[in-house]
Design an enzyme around this catalytic site. Structure first.
Site, PDB file in Angstrom:
ATOM      1  N   GLY A   7       0.818  -1.161   0.018  1.00  9.79           N
ATOM      2  CA  GLY A   7      -0.180  -0.052  -0.091  1.00  9.79           C
ATOM      3  C   GLY A   7       0.926   1.355  -0.016  1.00  9.79           C
ATOM      4  O   GLY A   7       0.675   2.054   0.771  1.00  9.79           O
ATOM      5  N   LEU A  11       2.511   8.146   2.691  1.00  6.04           N
ATOM      6  CA  LEU A  11       3.347   7.412   3.705  1.00  6.04           C
ATOM      7  C   LEU A  11       4.360   6.194   3.434  1.00  6.04           C
ATOM      8  O   LEU A  11       5.507   6.191   3.472  1.00  6.04           O
ATOM      9  CB  LEU A  11       2.780   7.223   5.116  1.00  6.04           C
ATOM     10  CG  LEU A  11       3.687   6.881   6.221  1.00  6.04           C
ATOM     11  CD1 LEU A  11       4.493   7.950   6.664  1.00  6.04           C
ATOM     12  CD2 LEU A  11       2.930   6.063   7.242  1.00  6.04           C
ATOM     13  N   GLY A  12       3.648   5.304   2.940  1.00  4.83           N
ATOM     14  CA  GLY A  12       4.432   4.387   2.492  1.00  4.83           C
ATOM     15  C   GLY A  12       5.339   4.134   1.251  1.00  4.83           C
ATOM     16  O   GLY A  12       6.506   3.676   1.238  1.00  4.83           O
ATOM     17  N   ARG A  31      -0.738   1.498  -6.665  1.00  6.99           N
ATOM     18  CA  ARG A  31      -1.910   1.725  -7.681  1.00  6.99           C
ATOM     19  C   ARG A  31      -0.889   1.644  -9.174  1.00  6.99           C
ATOM     20  O   ARG A  31       0.075   2.261  -9.191  1.00  6.99           O
ATOM     21  CB  ARG A  31      -2.711   2.952  -7.754  1.00  6.99           C
ATOM     22  CG  ARG A  31      -3.702   2.664  -6.421  1.00  6.99           C
ATOM     23  CD  ARG A  31      -4.244   3.928  -6.003  1.00  6.99           C
ATOM     24  NE  ARG A  31      -5.117   3.907  -5.045  1.00  6.99           N
ATOM     25  CZ  ARG A  31      -6.413   3.752  -5.229  1.00  6.99           C
ATOM     26  NH1 ARG A  31      -7.049   3.889  -6.202  1.00  6.99           N
ATOM     27  NH2 ARG A  31      -7.317   3.671  -4.060  1.00  6.99           N
ATOM     28  N   ASN A 101      -2.883   4.378  10.482  1.00  4.43           N
ATOM     29  CA  ASN A 101      -3.686   5.175  11.314  1.00  4.43           C
ATOM     30  C   ASN A 101      -4.997   4.365  11.677  1.00  4.43           C
ATOM     31  O   ASN A 101      -5.308   3.405  10.931  1.00  4.43           O
ATOM     32  CB  ASN A 101      -4.374   6.383  10.400  1.00  4.43           C
ATOM     33  CG  ASN A 101      -3.469   7.497  10.438  1.00  4.43           C
ATOM     34  OD1 ASN A 101      -2.534   7.409  11.119  1.00  4.43           O
ATOM     35  ND2 ASN A 101      -3.701   8.237   9.238  1.00  4.43           N
ATOM     36  N   LYS A 182      -1.597   7.830  19.157  1.00  3.00           N
ATOM     37  CA  LYS A 182      -1.810   8.432  17.686  1.00  3.00           C
ATOM     38  C   LYS A 182      -3.103   8.603  17.132  1.00  3.00           C
ATOM     39  O   LYS A 182      -3.743   9.548  16.575  1.00  3.00           O
ATOM     40  CB  LYS A 182      -1.088   7.392  16.717  1.00  3.00           C
ATOM     41  CG  LYS A 182      -1.148   7.476  15.312  1.00  3.00           C
ATOM     42  CD  LYS A 182      -0.106   8.585  14.737  1.00  3.00           C
ATOM     43  CE  LYS A 182      -0.480   9.189  13.383  1.00  3.00           C
ATOM     44  NZ  LYS A 182      -0.493   8.207  12.249  1.00  3.00           N
TER      45      LYS A 182
HETATM   46  O1  KPL Z   1      -1.131  11.081  10.654  1.00  2.00           O
HETATM   47  C1  KPL Z   1      -1.125  11.993  10.131  1.00  2.00           C
HETATM   48  C2  KPL Z   1      -2.323  12.007   9.009  1.00  2.00           C
HETATM   49  O2  KPL Z   1      -2.267  12.806   8.370  1.00  2.00           O
HETATM   50  O3  KPL Z   1      -2.950  10.891   8.678  1.00  2.00           O
HETATM   51  C3  KPL Z   1      -0.452  13.267  10.698  1.00  2.00           C
HETATM   52  C4  KPL Z   1       0.438  12.689  11.766  1.00  2.00           C
HETATM   53  C5  KPL Z   1      -1.674  13.931  11.283  1.00  2.00           C
HETATM   54  C6  KPL Z   1       0.180  13.735   9.612  1.00  2.00           C
HETATM   55  O4  KPL Z   1      -0.395  14.704   8.738  1.00  2.00           O
END
Ligand code: KPL
Length: 303
Positions: A7, A11-12, A31, A101, A182
């Site tokens: 994925g 971030l990945g 993708r 998340n 988080k």
């Molecule tokens: O985890 C994040 C996100 O955007 O999902 C943060 C830490 C808020 C960074 O944008």
């Protein structure tokens, strides 16, 4: 170390680029358009890091090698189907780390990984998906790693390449508390940015928005306590404020989802707090309202 990113969105891809730059053997599962761009021109990172790296990129788990470390960065609502579709990547010694998340991901990872090989992660590094083949490193943040079963060896095996990549992982013996912490931060930042269209830092500049952020975080802390989670011993509203400062320029992942017409992670963040609050008779009017508003936005935009 052989690493597969399951994925590779914002971030990945950023994590994959930093690992590839450090010399690790990285494969991104992403993708189609992103895969094509990365294989053609490399993966470009701009912002706090400037680099063009050359990880392998594929659209399907069946084309990826069995890794030493599988990094899970799919959206929270995709965790189970994505891991089911990637069973071929789970060797007996493959460590599976979630950097996602929301609540519930680590439990799913534990249910599919070999005994003791699941590693929890919580990171606040800011990443923005700019276009296929290009992500922005948009904010400094922490990366905490821990084993839900106390398997220090598995955590070290994941932490070592992340350390080489400059991600500065901190090992924690309270990974469930850190995942919740988080979520507290995300409950304060993500829905408000998704609703307003503002970058993270702007939430601190409008007193009424900041007040809502504070209340969303406080409700999440109350729910965590009610369900018996041991949160890190610090003021998590302050932590959320600090994260918004350090990622001030970043568009939260939830705002990026809204802008791209995609489903968001609201159910795994604010919605999960609201629902867990309901089951413990903890009132969470702010998280309930934010959940409702983001779900309303989703209805207008998802295509
Ligand atoms: O985890 C994040 C996100 O955007 O999902 C943060 C830490 C808020 C960074 O944008």
């Amino acid at each position: 170390v052989k690493i597969v990113i399951l994925g590779a969105g914002a971030l990945g891809s950023l994590v994959g680029a930093l690992l590839a730059r450090a010399g690790h053997d990285v494969t991104l599962i992403a993708r189609h358009a992103h895969v094509e761009a990365v294989n053609r021109d490399g993966l470009r990172v701009s912002g706090l890091t400037e680099a063009v790296t050359h990880p392998r990129a594929v659209t399907d788990a069946s084309s990826a090698p069995v890794p030493d470390v599988l990094v899970v960065t799919v959206k929270a609502y995709e965790t189970l189907p994505a891991l089911k579709g990637a069973r071929n990547l789970l060797g007996p010694a493959t460590r599976v780390v979630t950097l996602q998340n929301g609540l519930g991901n680590l439990e799913i990872v534990e249910s599919v990984a070999a005994e003791g090989q699941a590693v929890g992660g919580a990171t606040t590094i800011g990443a923005t998906f700019m276009e296929a083949g290009h992500v922005r490193h948009a904010g400094h943040g922490y990366l905490k790693l821990g084993s839900p079963t106390g398997n220090a060896e598995a955590v070290d095996a994941v932490a070592a390449p992340f350390r080489d990549a400059g991600l500065d992982p901190e090992v924690t013996d309270n990974i469930h508390g850190e995942v919740w912490a988080k979520v507290v931060v995300n409950a304060g930042i993500n829905p408000l940015t998704a609703i307003t269209g503002l970058p993270n830092g702007a939430l601190l500049e409008t007193p009424a928005l900041f007040e809502v952020l504070v209340r969303a975080c406080e409700e999440a802390v109350d729910v965590a306590k009610a369900v018996g989670v041991q949160l890190p011993d610090e003021d998590l509203v302050l932590r959320a404020r600090r994260v918004a400062e350090l990622t001030a320029e970043n568009k939260s992942s939830m705002l990026q989802d809204v802008e791209r017409g995609r489903r968001t992670e609201i159910d795994a963040i604010s919605g999960a707090i609201w629902q867990r609050g309901l089951s413990r008779a903890v009132d969470t009017p702010v998280n309930m309202t934010l959940t409702a508003l983001v779900k309303g936005i989703e209805r207008t935009i998802t295509r």
